[in-house]
Structures are given as structure tokens and as C-alpha cells.
Design an enzyme around this catalytic site. Structure first.
Site, PDB file in Angstrom:
ATOM      1  N   GLU A   1       2.344  -5.060  -4.722  1.00 19.17           N
ATOM      2  CA  GLU A   1       2.868  -3.718  -4.888  1.00 19.17           C
ATOM      3  C   GLU A   1       1.999  -2.862  -5.807  1.00 19.17           C
ATOM      4  O   GLU A   1       1.783  -1.692  -5.541  1.00 19.17           O
ATOM      5  CB  GLU A   1       4.295  -3.790  -5.450  1.00 19.17           C
ATOM      6  N   ASP A   2       1.511  -3.469  -6.885  1.00 14.74           N
ATOM      7  CA  ASP A   2       0.855  -2.668  -7.921  1.00 14.74           C
ATOM      8  C   ASP A   2      -0.668  -2.737  -7.931  1.00 14.74           C
ATOM      9  O   ASP A   2      -1.307  -2.016  -8.679  1.00 14.74           O
ATOM     10  CB  ASP A   2       1.347  -3.116  -9.315  1.00 14.74           C
TER      11      ASP A   2
END
Ligand code: MN
Length: 747
Positions: A93-94
Site C-alpha cells: 500500500e505504501d
């Protein structure tokens, strides 16, 4: 939560590595070489991927996944796969790392878990969509419970470090935690995590009250520990004589639960007697647990007088989240009430770590004790699945359904056989019927609780014995939804209503199609679309249902339209279209050796005819013929469940049919019986009743049972109705048979 800032300093790098080593060294049982390598690889990948990120607090981001992995291992008892996934839970996600890379490096299992976690995170972007989030979390729960467990660990660490977030975000995150994660942790048996969630939420939402109770607890701690010592001292003496390893200690309740007691019981802090509990944990093999726990109980109550109504035995009957323990309250020194919890080390671990520990022991011991007993979590996952698959439920309804299943305390009720069923508190007699069997639920006609007839919505109490009587013609209505609270019952009722609607609508659809054919209108859906729009029907189904139920007539509907080039066109002026019934053309193929039959007074063999599958008539039955659109004449019994509809809507397609006497054929009849299973020999009784002296052949026989009820399906070969009637009479005379159906028609 990550923002780009200064790269990691050498000092921090050392600290990160120390944190990682603490985590790895704490893993129990010790990992093998292969697992260590996998976890190490995950750590290195995560360090690299998050190297440019820091948390709101300013510390390097990587501390977060390391801590999440540590919670997974230490507090939840998860193994190497979950630890690996936890370390990687935020990289997709990051950061730039892709799922494909994760699959290549760590395999499919880790990839799937990380994917699940990433998707879960994605949903949290939406504001005020808690109900939807809840649904997402539960969907992943039934797919792979590890995703939910890692998510719980992730949330726990975020909650612990919420201090650096702006106030409005703190409030939103803790609201969500209270709404989803605390009850979920509770339901998965993660007591200490649930307690911590509640305390952390309480601290954020009511910081002053929290601080006050925290202070009071600290101020009274010395006095409390002196008292606990006084309480335990005489116990130790007798326990030592048993020669069993044990631990005994006092434990304060959580700040949140103390606050709840103050609020609900309207007492002050000093007046709460169960601010702490004394816990006795014995270390004995599983086979001896129960006996030893009761032995300890007896020793404790020899020393301190018990309050009998406070005895709670979750050793014999564990809670539905797996919790096992023996609780009682006794009168201690100075007349103070003291709660005592007695359990084994195994029970203690399950109580603290919940789900994972539960499976650990289950794996070691094989099947979960008593035969036929469903595992506590299987039942839970099943009810989640039921609710998830339930049609029509909107998000809010869904949440209330699930919360019922997640939160509620339980009541224990019994089948007529004495088998116990655990139901959420507030469950009704009708809920009970659905736990026996869906069929028992939807056909429930009369319900007896402790031999007294009760309304379907009657709320059950501990110890109730419930007996359900069914009737084939029973059908659930919308109103039933108000009589049940369990997700399972609601979803089954909704499904049954929907199916009934579909069944009815099918007749309407057929009527419309036929009309269109006459008028040479092409394309059913396109043209019905125009009607439903004009008449403001929410769906085609509703329109067809109204047609089938004669609420509107197709001829009236069509008055608003003209037919142009095979299409319906809306018109302003209204003009009646006269509709002529279709001509009956009867094919005259020869067919059938199904007994001697006359259709419209003529030998049936000149018609293309079949005996209908829905009611399988036999010689001697009252029958009629129905002209189908493509399959010739179908012969139905007058008692056929579809007969009313056919006669009401297609009277012109009904033809007279009758048996012509003589019985040289055999008919297949399907019979369904339901009854109370009163032990071995049931099958023999049934077969004897059918075949004694009659010479009827049993073509097929299957029987299935659950909770003292059985359902048998019997295929019979009979020559005529008289023969069949004798068999049915004999069956009816059997004491344990409650219900007999022939092709869905109750007899
Ligand atoms: Mn995270």
C-alpha cells in the site's frame, strides 16, 4: 500514516535491529532455519521499502510493522507465515513493492494475506462507511482468519500510538475500533486485546474519567494486594497438599469495565466489590482438567463461603468464543465479595490468546471432544457466511445482524432429545427452529417451549426445551423477520420469501410472454422495460408477480401502448385492444405407457403427454391435463401445489383428464417423512410399515437426521392409489412420524 522525511540515522538503524531481534527471539515455539530465513527476508524487504518513511510521531516507519509482527506472535500466538505477512503488511500500500514481488519471494500464502490486508486498508479511506468496512473485515475473516488477526494487531499498535494524531482522527479511529475491532477480538476470544482496545478507546473518548479511575486504582493498589494476600493464604495451604502445579494471583479489572459497573450499577468506585478477581490456574493434562477444577472449587468454597447463584461453569460448556473457565463468587475476609476464576493453563492460554491458541490445542488433540459437536468457531464463521450471503440485506441491516451474533451473551436451550444449542441472548423460538434445520425453520407451524405452546417470537431462556412442529404449507412472510434476531434465521427467511416471489413471478412472466406472442411483440425484456418504467415498478419481478397475483391484468396494462413493428409504443389516447384466446392445437404423437388415461375423453396416447414431475400422479389420483407451450399435455394431480396458479391464470389451457381403470403399470411416488428419531430401528419400522403384506416396492430410501429429528425420502413403486393409501396410513400410524408428504403436498 507515513510521510517522507529524513532518512534513518545509524543510531536508529541499531535500534530498529534490536527491535527486530526482540521480536524474533520472542517467537514461540522457536522457528526452524527455513522460517527464520523467510522472516529475515521479509524484515529486510520491509526495512528497505519503508526506509524513507516516518510515522506521525517522527520515528522510522519500520518500527510499526515490527511491532505488529510481535503482537501477532506474542499476544495472538500466530506462526511464521503470519509474522512474515505482518512485517510486509504495509509495503504494497505504501511503497513501490508489488504483490508479484511478494509472491516471487514468499509464495502464494503470504501474497494472499498481504493482498487481503492491503484491500482492507483501502476501504478505510471512505468516510462514514463503517458498515461497509465491517462487511469487508468479516468477508476476509471467513476467507483467511489470519488476515483479520493481523489487522487486529495492526489496529492495536495504531491505537497504542494514537497520541500523535490530531484529535478528530483519534476520535474517528477509536470509534471504529469500538465498533468493529473490540467486538471482533472478543468474538475471536482475544480477551486481553479486547480489553486493551476498550481501555484505549475509553481513554481517548473520556480522558478525564479515565484518568480519575486510573488514579483511584493506583491509590488503592496497596490495600488491595494486602487483602488478596489475606484471601489467598489459607488457600495455598490446601492447594499445596494436592501436589499439583498451580498459580494463584489477584487481577484488577480493566478501567473500562470498572467504569461500566459504576455507570450501570450506580455505585461509587469504593462500592464495587469485583474490582479484582482471584485467578487459580492449574497445570494438569487435559483429561484431568475438569475434575481438578471442581476439586479446586470445592477446596476454595471450604475456606470461603460461596454465593451459589454466582457459579458459572464454562468448563462443561465453553462460551461460543471458546472461553473455558469456572467462575464463582465467595465471601472473603471482612465479608467482602471476591470473584474466583478457576482454570487450567490450557484454558488460560485460550482465554488470553483466543483463536490461535484454540486451534493449537485442537490440532494437538484432534477432534474437539464430543462426537458430532461443532467447533465453536465453525458455528461462528457459518453464521457470518449466512449473513454475508443473505439477499436484500443493506449495510445497516447487515451490521445489526452481525452485531447480534458478535456481541450477544448466550442462552443455552435444548432439543426434545436433550441436545444443547447455544443461541445468542434474545433469540426466539423461531430462531431455534432455524438452528435445527432450514426446512424446520421455514415450515415451522407451532413451537412448544417446555411443553407449552408459545408464539413464534417467544424469547428463549436458559434451560428451555424447545419442540418445533412443521407444516408443509407453511410459508415465511415479511413479518417473520420481526420474530427472529439471528442472522442465520433472517437470511433464510429472506431467501425463502424471495424464492416464493420468483416462483409466483414465473407464472406472470409466462402470461406476459404468451400475450406478446399473440400480439407479435418481439423481445420480452425490452418491452417489459417500457411497461415497468411507465408503471413505476422497481423491477420486472414485481411486475410479473402482480400479473400472477391478478393485481393487474395484462390487457389493462397494454391499453396504454400500441404495437408498432413488433415493439410496444406508449400512446396518449386509450383504446381497448381485444385479445383473442390462442387456438388450441394438440399434437398427436403417440407416447406413454403410464397407465390407461383419457384426455378430454379420448385415449391419451394420441396426445403428447407426460406425468408432471412436480406431483407425480398415480392411477386413482384426481388429475387434470395442462397444455404446455412446448411439451404437450402434462398430467397433474388436482392437489398439485401449482394447480391453483395454473387454474387461476390459465383456465383455458386446462383439459379434463381421467384414469380409465385397469392397473397394469407401475407409478413412481416420492414420499417424504419427518419425525422424531427415537433410536435404532427407525428405518426398519418404516420399511415394515410400507411393505407389510402389500407387495409395494421400495425403489429408493434415504434418511438423514440431526438433533433428534430425521427426514426420510422414499421412492415407491405402486400400482394405484389404493395401494399407496394403505402404505401412507401405516406410516401415519407410526408414533414417531410427525409429518408425511407426497411430492411436497402434506398428507
Ligand atoms: Mn499498519
Amino acid at each position: 500514516m507515513a510521510k517522507e522525511v529524513i532518512p534513518v540515522t545509524p543510531e536508529e538503524r541499531k535500534e530498529i535491529h534490536r527491535a527486530y531481534r526482540r521480536m524474533v527471539n520472542g517467537v514461540e515455539p522457536k522457528m526452524n532455519e527455513e522460517d527464520r530465513t523467510m522472516v529475515r527476508k521479509a524484515y529486510e524487504l520491509a526495512v528497505k521499502a519503508h526506509s524513507k518513511q516516518r510515522r506521525k510521531s517522527g520515528e522510522p516507519y519500520i518500527f510499526h510493522p515490527i511491532e505488529v509482527a510481535r503482537i501477532c506472535s506474542k499476544n495472538i500466538g500466530l506462526g511464521p507465515t503470519a509474522i512474515t505477512s505482518a512485517l510486509l503488511h504495509d509495503v504494497v500500500e505504501d511503497t513501490d513493492v508489488t504483490l508479484e514481488e511478494i509472491r516471487d519471494m514468499f509464495g502464494m500464502r503470504v501474497e494472499k494475506i498481504v493482498d487481503g490486508l492491503t484491500k482492507l486498508d483501502g476501504t478505510y479511506k471512505a468516510e462514514n462507511m463503517q458498515a461497509e468496512n465491517f462487511k469487508k473485515v468479516l468477508s476476509t475473516l471467513v476467507e483467511d482468519v489470519r488476515v483479520s488477526l493481523i489487522k487486529i494487531a495492526d489496529r492495536l499498535h495504531n491505537m497504542r500510538t494514537l497520541g500523535s494524531m490530531p484529535r478528530h482522527k483519534q476520535l474517528k479511529i477509536s470509534a471504529e475500533t469500538e465498533f468493529i475491532y473490540a467486538p471482533l477480538s472478543h468474538r475471536l476470544g482475544l480477551y486481553s486485546i479486547k480489553t486493551e482496545f476498550q481501555d484505549l478507546c475509553f481513554k481517548i473518548t473520556k480522558p478525564n474519567t479515565y484518568a480519575r479511575i486510573e488514579k483511584q486504582l493506583a491509590e488503592t493498589e496497596r490495600e488491595r494486594s494486602i487483602y488478596i494476600k489475606k484471601f489467598i493464604k489459607p488457600l495455598k495451604k490446601v492447594f499445596d497438599e494436592l501436589g499439583i502445579p498451580y498459580r494463584v494471583f489477584g487481577r484488577s479489572k480493566s478501567i473500562n469495565s470498572i467504569n461500566n459497573k459504576i455507570k450501570t450499577k450506580h455505585v461509587s468506585f469504593d462500592e464495587i466489590y469485583d474490582i479484582f478477581a482471584v485467578r487459580i490456574v492449574v497445570d494438569v493434562p487435559k483429561e484431568e482438567e475438569k475434575g481438578v477444577c471442581w476439586k479446586i472449587y470445592s477446596l476454595v468454597t471450604d475456606v470461603h463461603k460461596p454465593i451459589p447463584e454466582r457459579l458459572k461453569d464454562w468448563v462443561t460448556t465453553p462460551k461460543s468464543n471458546g472461553y473455558e473457565s469456572l467462575h464463582t463468587t465467595v465471601i472473603g475476609p471482612d465479608g467482602r465479595f471476591v470473584e474466583v476464576q478457576i482454570r487450567s493453563e490450557r484454558m488460560d492460554e485460550i482465554a488470553e490468546r483466543g483463536f490461535a491458541a484454540h486451534w493449537k490445542y485442537k490440532g494437538v488433540k484432534g477432534a474437539s471432544g464430543k462426537k458430532g459437536e461443532k467447533d465453536v468457531y465453525e458455528g461462528f464463521f457459518e453464521s457470518i457466511r449466512d449473513v454475508l450471503e443473505s439477499p436484500n440485506a443493506d449495510a445497516l441491516e447487515f451490521v445489526s445482524d452481525v452485531k447480534t451474533n458478535l456481541f450477544q451473551e448466550e442462552v443455552y436451550v435444548y432439543t426434545p432429545n436433550g441436545d444443547m444449542k447455544v443461541m445468542p441472548k434474545g433469540a426466539t423460538a423461531l430462531d431455534f427452529a432455524f438452528t435445527i434445520h432450514t426446512e424446520v425453520g421455514v415450515r415451522a407451524k407451532a413451537i412448544m417451549v417446555n411443553d407449552k405452546l408459545v408464539p413464534m417470537g417467544h424469547e428463549l431462556r436458559n434451560g428451555d426445551q424447545v419442540r418445533v412442529q412443521t407444516h408443509k404449507n407453511q410459508k415465511p412472510t415479511e413479518n417473520w423477520l420481526k420474530l427472529v434476531i439471528t442472522g442465520r434465521a433472517k437470511s433464510k427467511i429472506r431467501t425463502a420469501i424471495k424464492e416464493e416471489e420468483k416462483k409466483i413471478a414465473a407464472y406472470g412472466r409466462e402470461a406476459v410472454q404468451r400475450k406478446f406472442n399473440q400480439l407479435k411483440i418481439n423481445g420480452l425484456d425490452t418491452n417489459v422495460d417500457k411497461i415497468t418504467k411507465f408503471r413505476k415498478y422497481p423491477s420486472h419481478l414485481n411486475f410479473y408477480a402482480d400479473i400472477a397475483a391478478d393485481k393487474i391484468a395484462i390487457n389493462d396494462v397494454l391499453k396504454d401502448f400500441e404495437v408498432e413493428g413488433g415493439l410496444l409504443v406508449l400512446k396518449e389516447a386509450k383504446k381497448t385492444t381485444e385479445v383473442i384466446a390462442p387456438e388450441r392445437t394438440l399434437p398427436s404423437n403417440k407416447k406413454g405407457s403410464k397407465g390407461k388415461l383419457l384426455i378430454a375423453g379420448e385415449n391419451a396416447n394420441q396426445y403428447d403427454f407426460q406425468l408432471a414431475n412436480c406431483c407425480t400422479p398415480v392411477q386413482g389420483d384426481d388429475i387434470f391435463g395442462f397444455l404446455t407451450t412446448g411439451a404437450g399435455v402434462k398430467i397433474h394431480r388436482s392437489a398439485c401445489p401449482n394447480a391453483t396458479n395454473m387454474m387461476a391464470n390459465y383456465a383455458y389451457r386446462i383439459v379434463k383428464a381421467e384414469w380409465a381403470g385397469g392397473a397394469e403399470s407401475e407409478f413412481i411416488v416420492n414420499i417424504k417423512i419427518t419425525g422424531i428419531d427415537d433410536g435404532p430401528g427407525v428405518i426398519e419400522k418404516i420399511t415394515t410399515a410400507i411393505s407389510s403384506g402389500l407387495g409395494i416396492n421400495i425403489r429408493s430410501f434415504s434418511i438423514s437426521g440431526d438433533e433428534g429429528y430425521f427426514e426420510g425420502k422414499i421412492g415407491l413403486l405402486v400400482a394405484n392409489k389404493d395401494q399407496l393409501n394403505i402404505a401412507i396410513k401405516n406410516l401415519k400410524d407410526l408414533e414417531n412420524i410427525m409429518h408425511i408428504e407426497r411430492d411436497d403436498i402434506e398428507l
